[in-house]
Scaffold this active site. Structure first.
Site: not given
Ligand SMILES: *[C@@H]1O[C@H](CO)[C@@H](O)[C@H](O)[C@H]1NC(C)=O
Ligand SMILES: *[C@@H]1O[C@H](CO)[C@@H](O)[C@H](O)[C@H]1NC(C)=O
Length: 284
Positions: A97, A95, A93
């Protein structure tokens, strides 16, 4: 037959622009909307639910750009995301955010990388502009050399492929989809959870546009990537893109002036030694 199939999959590796074509809204019961003939996508959060989308396709390496305008006003407690992820318990993953804040207080860009199911590689940054006023480019470069997070073309973080020297797994075997979500995280997002979501301000809405994946599309039917032939991968300059010296100095500038948190300097958290990849991804 096989030849036709392979040619087809070599062909269709760039997804541009239109959310109708490339994206499925996956949750939120009407809170996610595709507007302006597919050029704009909005995600909303209220007390009952957030919302989200994902790409129709899976990719193995690529350059993934999107423009986002974050939730305006009081967005404390909310998290807006743009990330790549594979499936399963040993997933990879990458990310982006975006942690909300009270009006006028800075948002934080929170980044993380999971490899083979293991994350704990957070780096956080303030931005040099107000990300709630206009659309800005957020880009993930993922190639066999490294992963680079860019904001308006400026690299803010690099994660090198150090698998052969450190044994730290690098995401290179599992195809990933692109995701975007908005959700409530009032227990940690803003000032570590001190500032809660003010539901009188709901719905909280973030906007996405100009999604572009210059990427190797994964075809699960044939377990092959659209960049598998060496002739087609030559078209992808991003596939070999490394940090030149001007990118490196911009990365240093961001890390020196805007970095809020770096797991690689958190010796309290890792009393028995920093993760092995940290020595290779030193910048400042
Ligand atoms: C975002 O990228 C697009 C396409 O490269 C460019 O035209 C635009 O100026 C960029 N926006 C910002 C705010 O850097
Ligand atoms: C929110 O604002 C406060 C006060 O300026 C700051 O300490 C914090 O880092 C900001 N961002 C988040 C996500 O908490």
């Amino acid at each position: 037959m096989l030849l036709v199939y392979l040619l087809l999959s070599y062909f269709t590796a760039s997804a541009t622009g239109f959310f109708y074509q490339d994206i499925d809204i996956t949750w939120g019961d009407g809170r996610a909307k595709i507007l302006n003939n597919g050029e704009l996508l909005t995600l909303s959060l209220d007390k009952a639910s957030g919302s989200g989308f994902q790409s129709k396709n899976d990719y193995l390496f690529g350059l993934f750009n999107i423009q986002i305008k974050l939730v305006p006003g009081n967005s404390a407690g909310t998290v807006t995301t743009y990330y790549l992820s594979s499936q399963g318990s040993n997933h990879d993953e990458i990310d982006f955010e975006f942690l909300g804040n009270l009006s006028g207080d800075p948002n934080i860009v929170h980044t993380n990388i999971y490899t083979q199911g293991k994350g704990n590689r957070e780096q956080q940054f303030y931005l040099w502009f107000d990300p709630t006023k206009d659309f800005h480019n957020y880009t993930i470069l993922w190639n066999p050399l490294h992963i680079v997070f860019y904001v308006d073309g400026t690299p803010i973080r690099e994660f090198k492929n150090a698998e052969s020297s450190t044994g730290v797994p690098y995401p290179k075997r599992q195809p990933m989809k692109i995701y975007g979500t908005i959700w409530d995280a009032e227990d940690w997002a803003t000032r570590g959870g001190l500032v809660k979501t003010d539901w009188t301000q709901a719905p909280f809405t973030a906007s996405y546009e100009n999604y572009k994946a210059d990427a190797c599309m994964w075809s699960s039917g044939s377990s092959s990537s659209s960049c598998a032939s060496s002739s087609s991968s030559k078209n992808y300059t991003w596939m070999y893109q490394d940090m030149d010296s001007s990118s490196q100095s911009r990365l240093k500038w961001v890390q020196k002036n805007y970095m809020v948190y770096n797991y690689c300097t958190d010796t309290k958290r890792f009393p028995r030694g920093l993760p092995p990849e940290c020595s290779l991804n030193k910048t400042a």
